[in-house]
Scaffold this motif. Structure first.
Motif, PDB file in Angstrom:
ATOM      1  N   GLU A 133     -66.711  21.034  33.543  1.00  0.00           N
ATOM      2  CA  GLU A 133     -66.482  20.163  32.377  1.00  0.00           C
ATOM      3  C   GLU A 133     -65.316  19.216  32.642  1.00  0.00           C
ATOM      4  O   GLU A 133     -65.355  18.038  32.289  1.00  0.00           O
ATOM      5  CB  GLU A 133     -66.204  20.993  31.112  1.00  0.00           C
TER       6      GLU A 133
ATOM      7  N   HIS B 168     -74.485  23.119  24.085  1.00  0.00           N
ATOM      8  CA  HIS B 168     -73.467  22.295  24.764  1.00  0.00           C
ATOM      9  C   HIS B 168     -74.243  21.286  25.606  1.00  0.00           C
ATOM     10  O   HIS B 168     -74.678  21.611  26.728  1.00  0.00           O
ATOM     11  CB  HIS B 168     -72.596  23.135  25.692  1.00  0.00           C
TER      12      HIS B 168
ATOM     13  N   GLN C  97     -73.183  20.524  29.245  1.00  0.00           N
ATOM     14  CA  GLN C  97     -73.387  21.493  30.345  1.00  0.00           C
ATOM     15  C   GLN C  97     -74.767  21.391  31.005  1.00  0.00           C
ATOM     16  O   GLN C  97     -75.087  22.178  31.893  1.00  0.00           O
ATOM     17  CB  GLN C  97     -73.187  22.927  29.830  1.00  0.00           C
TER      18      GLN C  97
ATOM     19  N   SER D 130     -67.305  18.812  25.355  1.00  0.00           N
ATOM     20  CA  SER D 130     -66.090  19.131  26.098  1.00  0.00           C
ATOM     21  C   SER D 130     -64.886  18.432  25.480  1.00  0.00           C
ATOM     22  O   SER D 130     -65.002  17.728  24.474  1.00  0.00           O
ATOM     23  CB  SER D 130     -66.267  18.739  27.563  1.00  0.00           C
TER      24      SER D 130
ATOM     25  N   ARG E 103     -62.794  25.938  20.753  1.00  0.00           N
ATOM     26  CA  ARG E 103     -63.675  26.535  21.776  1.00  0.00           C
ATOM     27  C   ARG E 103     -63.933  28.023  21.499  1.00  0.00           C
ATOM     28  O   ARG E 103     -65.058  28.439  21.388  1.00  0.00           O
ATOM     29  CB  ARG E 103     -63.046  26.362  23.156  1.00  0.00           C
TER      30      ARG E 103
END
Ligand code: ZN
Length: 435
Positions: free
Chosen positions: A80, A53, A56, A112, A180
């Motif tokens: 996020e 990710h 992040q 995201s 997700r």
């Protein structure tokens, strides 16, 4: 990393971004060709990470001491949600810088719900290969206000982004369809999204069977294991990569093997969130493709493929006995199996005709030595998995371009990226109301 191939001493000739020849080159072949001196180094197929990710990276060190569901609800999703365009770009740039310096050449990423297109821009500018896309969330439970949207809105935005990515990048960066996880999506979104993504030729990528609490919730709601539920909605197959798969039944293993589904093993993340130790030896025995991912800086707290390799070997020893997974199998997970999870046959091994994506690892450090140039190939594999570190990467080559040379990234402004990351994190924390 082709079956049966072993480390050999020699040269590697690159022409027009592809591997032209391996062996000992004649002076007539190398005249006028720019040369990268790799003496004292191992030249690997470029490392591939199949669960990351990039959004992040600015959250590094901000979500400590929590299990998966609290980590998501109290830190990661609010952070996020607080991203704006500038912070998202800064986060992805910092990740790309770290990945290239650590020898990673291709990635499968989940971003995201908003600003995912900026990550595509950053990946393109960085030179990395891979697939990326926004994550999908249409269930509000556990998510900050405004994070989840209707199934229709999620489908529309994701398909539009997927079309733009597929049209824009022509192979180097593809579209990843990223629901997700089972608990964040309605069954309708998973089913319809999966069909739409397959029509676009996307890679399909989600989290699966990561923590005991998550699995218990999935069973409560669906009556099925996490793998069985994803299989039921269409999210298994050779185009699917499931991250984590820490808790699996024998039936789940059969489903993954029978469908050709890939598993992205994320050992650091599993340890950090206390999720457990994935059954890697059983996965490999079942013929399931296992690749590696650092997950994200919020649960790792770095993106070093060498750490993941070392932990894959060590944890397999704890779970299934020392030697249950060989260094060779670990190196395959970080290269050719990662390429397979991305659906790529033009990277992942060192063979003439393939793209020249290479990770050049210095083996002369005191933490790796003693190791001679004529060393047994198995000892070199052991050194790469258990002794080498991301900081030992001397060069990273993608499409024949030397993007990192002598541990310096030439085409990215390191100081500007680091300064911007610090500044954007400060602003992000203030927007999120987190001190
Ligand atoms: Zn993840």
């Amino acid at each position: 990393m082709t079956p049966g191939a072993r480390a050999e001493k020699g040269d590697l000739l690159v022409r027009e971004g592809r591997i032209a020849r391996l062996g000992v080159l004649e002076a007539s072949e190398t005249g006028g060709v720019p040369c990268l001196d790799a003496s004292g180094c191992a030249v690997l197929p470029g490392l591939v990470q199949t669960h990351l990710h990039l959004c992040q990276t600015l959250f590094r060190g901000l979500a400590e001491g929590l299990d998966l569901l609290s980590w998501l609800a109290t830190r990661v999703l609010p952070l996020e949600a607080a991203h704006d365009e500038a912070s998202m770009r800064a986060s992805a740039e910092l990740a790309a810088l770290e990945l290239l310096l650590g020898g990673t050449t291709a990635v499968l990423t989940m971003e995201s719900v908003r600003h995912a297109e900026l990550v595509v821009d950053v990946l393109e500018a960085s030179g990395l290969h891979g697939a990326t896309g926004r994550c999908l969330v249409d269930r509000e439970e556990g998510a900050p206000a405004g994070f989840a949207r209707s199934k229709e809105a999620e489908l529309e935005e994701t398909v539009a982004l997927g079309r733009r990515i597929q049209a824009r990048h022509g192979g180097r960066i593809g579209f990843a369809f990223n629901p997700r996880f089972a608990l964040s999506c309605s069954e309708g979104l998973l089913r319809e999204g999966t069909l739409a993504a397959r029509e676009l030729g996307a890679r399909l990528h989600t989290h699966c069977a990561e923590s005991p609490h998550e699995i218990a919730r999935v069973r409560e709601e669906t009556g099925l294991s996490n793998v069985a539920y994803l299989h039921e909605v269409g999210l298994t197959g050779p185009d699917v990569t499931l991250a984590h798969c820490v808790h699996l039944s024998p039936e789940d293993l059969r489903t993954l093997a029978g469908t050709g589904t890939h598993v992205a093993h994320c050992p650091s993340s599993n340890l950090k969130l206390g999720s457990g130790i994935a059954p890697v030896s059983e996965l490999l025995h079942g013929g399931i493709g296992v690749s590696l991912g650092a997950d994200g800086a919020a649960c790792n707290n770095e993106l070093d493929a060498f750490q993941e390799m070392r932990l894959m070997g060590l944890l397999a020893g704890v779970r299934s006995g020392p030697g249950s997974v060989s260094p060779r199998q670990v190196l395959e997970a970080a290269t050719v199996k990662g390429a397979a999870a991305l659906g790529r046959r033009d990277v992942g091994t060192l063979e003439p005709g393939l793209r020249a994506n290479l990770t050049v690892v210095d083996l002369t450090g005191p933490h790796v030595q003693p190791l001679g140039e004529e060393e047994d190939p198995e000892r070199i594999e052991t050194a790469l998995v258990y002794s080498a570190r991301g900081g030992d990467v001397r060069a990273t080559v993608i499409d024949g371009r030397i993007l990192v040379r002598d541990r310096v990234v030439a085409h990215l402004d390191r100081e500007r990226i680091l300064a911007r990351a610090r500044e954007e994190r400060r602003r992000l924390l203030s927007r999120a109301g987190i001190s």
